[in-house]
Design a protein around this motif. Sequence first.
Motif, PDB file in Angstrom:
ATOM      1  N   ALA A  61       0.935  -1.218   0.085  1.00 18.14           N
ATOM      2  CA  ALA A  61      -0.022   0.071   0.100  1.00 18.14           C
ATOM      3  C   ALA A  61       0.826   1.379  -0.100  1.00 18.14           C
ATOM      4  O   ALA A  61       2.099   1.155   0.394  1.00 18.14           O
ATOM      5  N   GLY A  63       2.513   4.759   1.281  1.00 20.25           N
ATOM      6  CA  GLY A  63       2.809   4.943   2.419  1.00 20.25           C
ATOM      7  C   GLY A  63       4.281   4.275   2.959  1.00 20.25           C
ATOM      8  O   GLY A  63       5.029   4.982   3.662  1.00 20.25           O
ATOM      9  N   GLY A  85       4.354   6.593  -3.038  1.00 19.72           N
ATOM     10  CA  GLY A  85       3.560   7.803  -2.770  1.00 19.72           C
ATOM     11  C   GLY A  85       3.186   7.766  -1.267  1.00 19.72           C
ATOM     12  O   GLY A  85       3.264   6.786  -0.599  1.00 19.72           O
ATOM     13  N   THR A  86       2.460   8.500  -0.824  1.00 19.43           N
ATOM     14  CA  THR A  86       1.832   9.708  -1.446  1.00 19.43           C
ATOM     15  C   THR A  86       2.748  10.801  -1.886  1.00 19.43           C
ATOM     16  O   THR A  86       3.692  10.974  -1.009  1.00 19.43           O
ATOM     17  N   VAL A 109      -0.619   0.069  13.938  1.00 14.90           N
ATOM     18  CA  VAL A 109       0.330   1.045  14.132  1.00 14.90           C
ATOM     19  C   VAL A 109      -1.040   2.478  14.030  1.00 14.90           C
ATOM     20  O   VAL A 109      -1.788   2.356  13.493  1.00 14.90           O
ATOM     21  N   ASN A 111      -0.795   6.250  12.634  1.00 12.98           N
ATOM     22  CA  ASN A 111       0.044   7.168  11.633  1.00 12.98           C
ATOM     23  C   ASN A 111      -0.445   8.410  11.366  1.00 12.98           C
ATOM     24  O   ASN A 111      -1.466   8.615  11.248  1.00 12.98           O
ATOM     25  N   ASN A 140       0.625   7.234  -5.936  1.00 12.06           N
ATOM     26  CA  ASN A 140      -0.477   7.697  -5.247  1.00 12.06           C
ATOM     27  C   ASN A 140      -0.283   9.176  -5.302  1.00 12.06           C
ATOM     28  O   ASN A 140       1.047   9.741  -4.693  1.00 12.06           O
TER      29      ASN A 140
END
Length: 240
Positions: A61, A63, A85-86, A109, A111, A140
């Motif tokens: 994903a 991040g 990304g982002t 977690v 974030n 992203n």
Amino acid sequence: MIGGVERIGQKLLFAFDPETAHGLSIAALKAGGSFCRGPAREARLEVKAVGLTFPNPLGMAAGYDKNAEVPDALIGLGFGFAEVGTVTPLPQAGNPKPRIFRLTQDHAVINRLGFNNEGHERCLARLRARTGRRGIVGVNIGANKDSSDRIADYRLGVERFASLASYLTVNISSPNTPGLRALQAREALAELLEAVVEARDVSDAASNKHTPLFLKIAPDLGETELDDIAAQVLAKRSTA
Ligand SMILES: Cc1cc2nc3c(=O)[nH]c(=O)nc-3n(C[C@H](O)[C@H](O)[C@H](O)COP(=O)(O)O)c2cc1C
């Protein structure tokens, strides 16, 4: 369930604060990424969607690889795709540290990074350097925290990355950039979709390639807000 090697790896990473551990894992992939062999090809795991064939449905994903430093190493590890990304037009530092918190018992977690990233230019250079390589790499895109025109930031993201990305994700999901989620509201969203779809279509025509666009929305919206978003997306699709 995790096995012995994974448990040792986890203990090692947990010896560091979460953000340092994240950085170390990226450094390790940079150093050893070329030893990774790529996703196992297994027909039963293939997913065909939006004109792409994903070798398996498990992707990294956005991040994790915010600056497109290791997409090929991630694909080499076996991920079916990597979403980098982002990335925002200008580099930005993100929120003050500490800003990632382990909830070890919950295997989770928190974030609060706030789109820390090196900006479009660095990310573009890295993606250009991998032109022609295999693997599904999505980009992203986001808006800078202090941007005076956030929709323009997304448009620029599409203009700059569409020809290099397997797909684009327009990320308006983050609670860590104040006001960003306001783009999910009906009129703002209509304007955003208009801008990004138009920019994508121009890029597609120029590069003779279709770039699917995803919209990443917050996970905690109510039914009414979801209905509004779906209505805007459907309205855009019927005119596109
Ligand atoms: C440390 C961290 C940083 C993240 N950064 C981003 C980001 O920059 N952009 C984004 O769209 N999502 C970001 N996310 C959200 C993830 O992409 C993903 O949507 C989220 O973690 C939910 O997926 P999961 O349940 O598999 O963790 C981040 C998540 C974490 C934990």
